[in-house]
Design a protein around this motif. Structure first.
Motif, PDB file in Angstrom:
ATOM      1  N   ARG A  34       2.952   1.897   8.958  1.00 35.45           N
ATOM      2  CA  ARG A  34       2.557   0.560   9.411  1.00 35.45           C
ATOM      3  C   ARG A  34       1.137   0.206   8.966  1.00 35.45           C
ATOM      4  NH1 ARG A  34       5.287   3.149  13.121  1.00 35.45           N
ATOM      5  NH2 ARG A  34       7.300   2.340  13.765  1.00 35.45           N
ATOM      6  N   ASP A  35       0.313   1.226   8.764  1.00 36.69           N
ATOM      7  CA  ASP A  35      -1.071   0.985   8.348  1.00 36.69           C
ATOM      8  C   ASP A  35      -1.171   0.480   6.915  1.00 36.69           C
ATOM      9  OD1 ASP A  35      -1.944   1.891  10.832  1.00 36.69           O
ATOM     10  OD2 ASP A  35      -2.223   3.945  10.102  1.00 36.69           O
ATOM     11  N   HIS A  36      -0.233   0.876   6.065  1.00 35.90           N
ATOM     12  CA  HIS A  36      -0.372   0.493   4.654  1.00 35.90           C
ATOM     13  C   HIS A  36       0.900  -0.098   4.049  1.00 35.90           C
ATOM     14  CE1 HIS A  36       1.717   4.151   3.322  1.00 35.90           C
ATOM     15  NE2 HIS A  36       0.929   4.851   4.102  1.00 35.90           N
ATOM     16  N   LEU A  37       1.841  -0.552   4.875  1.00 31.73           N
ATOM     17  CA  LEU A  37       3.076  -1.107   4.330  1.00 31.73           C
ATOM     18  C   LEU A  37       2.817  -2.352   3.484  1.00 31.73           C
ATOM     19  CD1 LEU A  37       6.123  -0.971   4.017  1.00 31.73           C
ATOM     20  CD2 LEU A  37       6.323  -2.314   6.129  1.00 31.73           C
ATOM     21  N   ASP A  38       1.966  -3.255   3.946  1.00 31.96           N
ATOM     22  CA  ASP A  38       1.693  -4.464   3.160  1.00 31.96           C
ATOM     23  C   ASP A  38       1.066  -4.112   1.812  1.00 31.96           C
ATOM     24  OD1 ASP A  38       2.780  -6.159   5.068  1.00 31.96           O
ATOM     25  OD2 ASP A  38       0.851  -6.564   6.027  1.00 31.96           O
ATOM     26  N   LEU A  39       0.143  -3.168   1.810  1.00 31.92           N
ATOM     27  CA  LEU A  39      -0.467  -2.733   0.552  1.00 31.92           C
ATOM     28  C   LEU A  39       0.591  -2.092  -0.347  1.00 31.92           C
ATOM     29  CD1 LEU A  39      -2.856  -2.168  -1.326  1.00 31.92           C
ATOM     30  CD2 LEU A  39      -3.289  -0.075   0.006  1.00 31.92           C
ATOM     31  N   PHE A  40       1.447  -1.254   0.220  1.00 30.03           N
ATOM     32  CA  PHE A  40       2.474  -0.621  -0.585  1.00 30.03           C
ATOM     33  C   PHE A  40       3.409  -1.661  -1.199  1.00 30.03           C
ATOM     34  CE2 PHE A  40       6.515   1.355  -1.495  1.00 30.03           C
ATOM     35  CZ  PHE A  40       6.114   2.460  -2.225  1.00 30.03           C
ATOM     36  N   LYS A  41       3.805  -2.636  -0.415  1.00 29.01           N
ATOM     37  CA  LYS A  41       4.683  -3.689  -0.931  1.00 29.01           C
ATOM     38  C   LYS A  41       4.017  -4.433  -2.091  1.00 29.01           C
ATOM     39  CE  LYS A  41       6.560  -6.327   2.219  1.00 29.01           C
ATOM     40  NZ  LYS A  41       6.752  -7.068   3.481  1.00 29.01           N
ATOM     41  N   ALA A  42       2.709  -4.687  -1.986  1.00 26.82           N
ATOM     42  CA  ALA A  42       1.991  -5.374  -3.062  1.00 26.82           C
ATOM     43  C   ALA A  42       1.940  -4.513  -4.322  1.00 26.82           C
ATOM     44  CB  ALA A  42       0.582  -5.740  -2.599  1.00 26.82           C
ATOM     45  N   VAL A  43       1.631  -3.234  -4.171  1.00 28.19           N
ATOM     46  CA  VAL A  43       1.591  -2.329  -5.326  1.00 28.19           C
ATOM     47  C   VAL A  43       2.984  -2.201  -5.922  1.00 28.19           C
ATOM     48  CG1 VAL A  43       1.211   0.072  -6.049  1.00 28.19           C
ATOM     49  CG2 VAL A  43      -0.441  -1.058  -4.531  1.00 28.19           C
ATOM     50  N   ARG A  44       3.975  -2.007  -5.088  1.00 32.91           N
ATOM     51  CA  ARG A  44       5.364  -1.868  -5.544  1.00 32.91           C
ATOM     52  C   ARG A  44       5.790  -3.074  -6.377  1.00 32.91           C
ATOM     53  NH1 ARG A  44      10.329  -3.397  -3.391  1.00 32.91           N
ATOM     54  NH2 ARG A  44      12.030  -1.958  -3.826  1.00 32.91           N
ATOM     55  N   SER A  45       5.345  -4.254  -5.995  1.00 30.18           N
ATOM     56  CA  SER A  45       5.736  -5.468  -6.725  1.00 30.18           C
ATOM     57  C   SER A  45       5.154  -5.510  -8.138  1.00 30.18           C
ATOM     58  CB  SER A  45       5.349  -6.722  -5.945  1.00 30.18           C
ATOM     59  OG  SER A  45       3.952  -6.887  -5.933  1.00 30.18           O
ATOM     60  N   ASP A  46       4.117  -4.713  -8.404  1.00 33.65           N
ATOM     61  CA  ASP A  46       3.578  -4.620  -9.766  1.00 33.65           C
ATOM     62  C   ASP A  46       4.478  -3.796 -10.684  1.00 33.65           C
ATOM     63  OD1 ASP A  46       1.378  -6.152  -9.112  1.00 33.65           O
ATOM     64  OD2 ASP A  46       0.046  -4.432  -8.809  1.00 33.65           O
ATOM     65  N   TYR A  47       5.398  -3.036 -10.104  1.00 36.06           N
ATOM     66  CA  TYR A  47       6.261  -2.151 -10.884  1.00 36.06           C
ATOM     67  C   TYR A  47       7.737  -2.566 -10.837  1.00 36.06           C
ATOM     68  CZ  TYR A  47       2.193   0.869 -11.039  1.00 36.06           C
ATOM     69  OH  TYR A  47       0.926   1.360 -11.252  1.00 36.06           O
ATOM     70  N   VAL A  48       8.218  -2.942  -9.683  1.00 30.86           N
ATOM     71  CA  VAL A  48       9.643  -3.211  -9.482  1.00 30.86           C
ATOM     72  C   VAL A  48       9.917  -4.696  -9.647  1.00 30.86           C
ATOM     73  CG1 VAL A  48      11.540  -3.030  -7.832  1.00 30.86           C
ATOM     74  CG2 VAL A  48       9.822  -1.227  -7.954  1.00 30.86           C
ATOM     75  N   ARG A  49      10.933  -5.005 -10.418  1.00 31.81           N
ATOM     76  CA  ARG A  49      11.297  -6.400 -10.700  1.00 31.81           C
ATOM     77  C   ARG A  49      12.750  -6.658 -10.308  1.00 31.81           C
ATOM     78  NH1 ARG A  49       6.467  -7.386 -11.003  1.00 31.81           N
ATOM     79  NH2 ARG A  49       5.267  -7.227 -12.892  1.00 31.81           N
ATOM     80  N   GLU A  50      13.126  -7.934 -10.301  1.00 28.30           N
ATOM     81  CA  GLU A  50      14.513  -8.302 -10.006  1.00 28.30           C
ATOM     82  C   GLU A  50      15.437  -7.811 -11.117  1.00 28.30           C
ATOM     83  OE1 GLU A  50      15.458 -12.193  -8.278  1.00 28.30           O
ATOM     84  OE2 GLU A  50      13.307 -12.619  -8.465  1.00 28.30           O
ATOM     85  N   PRO A  51      16.643  -7.432 -10.794  1.00 29.97           N
ATOM     86  CA  PRO A  51      17.184  -7.338  -9.438  1.00 29.97           C
ATOM     87  C   PRO A  51      16.563  -6.139  -8.721  1.00 29.97           C
ATOM     88  CG  PRO A  51      18.786  -6.484 -10.993  1.00 29.97           C
ATOM     89  CD  PRO A  51      17.617  -7.009 -11.798  1.00 29.97           C
ATOM     90  N   PHE A  52      16.077  -6.384  -7.526  1.00 26.42           N
ATOM     91  CA  PHE A  52      15.353  -5.348  -6.794  1.00 26.42           C
ATOM     92  C   PHE A  52      16.287  -4.216  -6.379  1.00 26.42           C
ATOM     93  CE2 PHE A  52      12.997  -9.341  -5.759  1.00 26.42           C
ATOM     94  CZ  PHE A  52      11.899  -9.066  -6.545  1.00 26.42           C
ATOM     95  N   PRO A  53      15.801  -2.982  -6.465  1.00 32.84           N
ATOM     96  CA  PRO A  53      16.631  -1.855  -6.039  1.00 32.84           C
ATOM     97  C   PRO A  53      16.759  -1.821  -4.514  1.00 32.84           C
ATOM     98  CG  PRO A  53      14.423  -1.093  -6.588  1.00 32.84           C
ATOM     99  CD  PRO A  53      14.472  -2.556  -6.945  1.00 32.84           C
ATOM    100  N   ALA A  54      17.779  -1.114  -4.048  1.00 28.84           N
ATOM    101  CA  ALA A  54      17.860  -0.822  -2.624  1.00 28.84           C
ATOM    102  C   ALA A  54      16.630   0.015  -2.267  1.00 28.84           C
ATOM    103  CB  ALA A  54      19.145  -0.050  -2.328  1.00 28.84           C
TER     104      ALA A  54
END
Length: 129
Positions: A84-104
């Motif tokens: 919970r402390d870093h989920l928003d940061l992780f989601k932002a970093v993840r979006s720099d790598y993962v593209r549509e169609p998004f994986p499960a």
């Protein structure tokens, strides 16, 4: 079933020391081992974003060695100390790598990892086209 280990030069110690494949190609699927954000010398940054990016970069090494990229990832499981402390940061970093169609994706809170100070580990499955 034919299994082919995918071992980038930078991750050879995983294969030799830990006796595991950074990636294992089986029937068109690439199973990636879990990667923390440790640097190649085994040390960890105290910066959560740096750890997250390092983990994704290791994944990228394995994907490229198998002639794949992040668009080939079909499933991702992430393990977090302090989710919970870093989920928003992780989601932002993840979006720099993962593209549509998004994986499960499943994110799981854990109490710790083998390497003291690690806050995230990422494992994934990719598929050849």
């Amino acid at each position: 079933m034919t299994a082919k280990p995918i071992v980038p030069t930078e991750l050879q110690s995983y294969y030799d020391d830990w006796r595991m494949s950074p990636g294992l190609l089986v029937d068109g699927f690439l199973f990636l081992t879990g990667f923390t954000g440790a640097r190649s010398d085994g040390t960890l940054s105290e910066d959560p974003e740096t750890q997250m990016r390092n983990a994704f970069e290791k994944m990228g090494l394995v994907l490229r060695k198998a002639d794949l990229d992040f668009s080939s990832v079909v499933e991702m499981t992430t393990y977090h100390v302090g989710l919970r402390d870093h989920l928003d940061l992780f989601k932002a970093v993840r979006s720099d790598y993962v593209r549509e169609p998004f994986p499960a994706w499943t994110a799981i809170e854990v109490t710790g990892f083998v390497r003291e100070g690690a806050i995230v580990e990422i494992r994934a499955i990719a598929r050849q086209q």
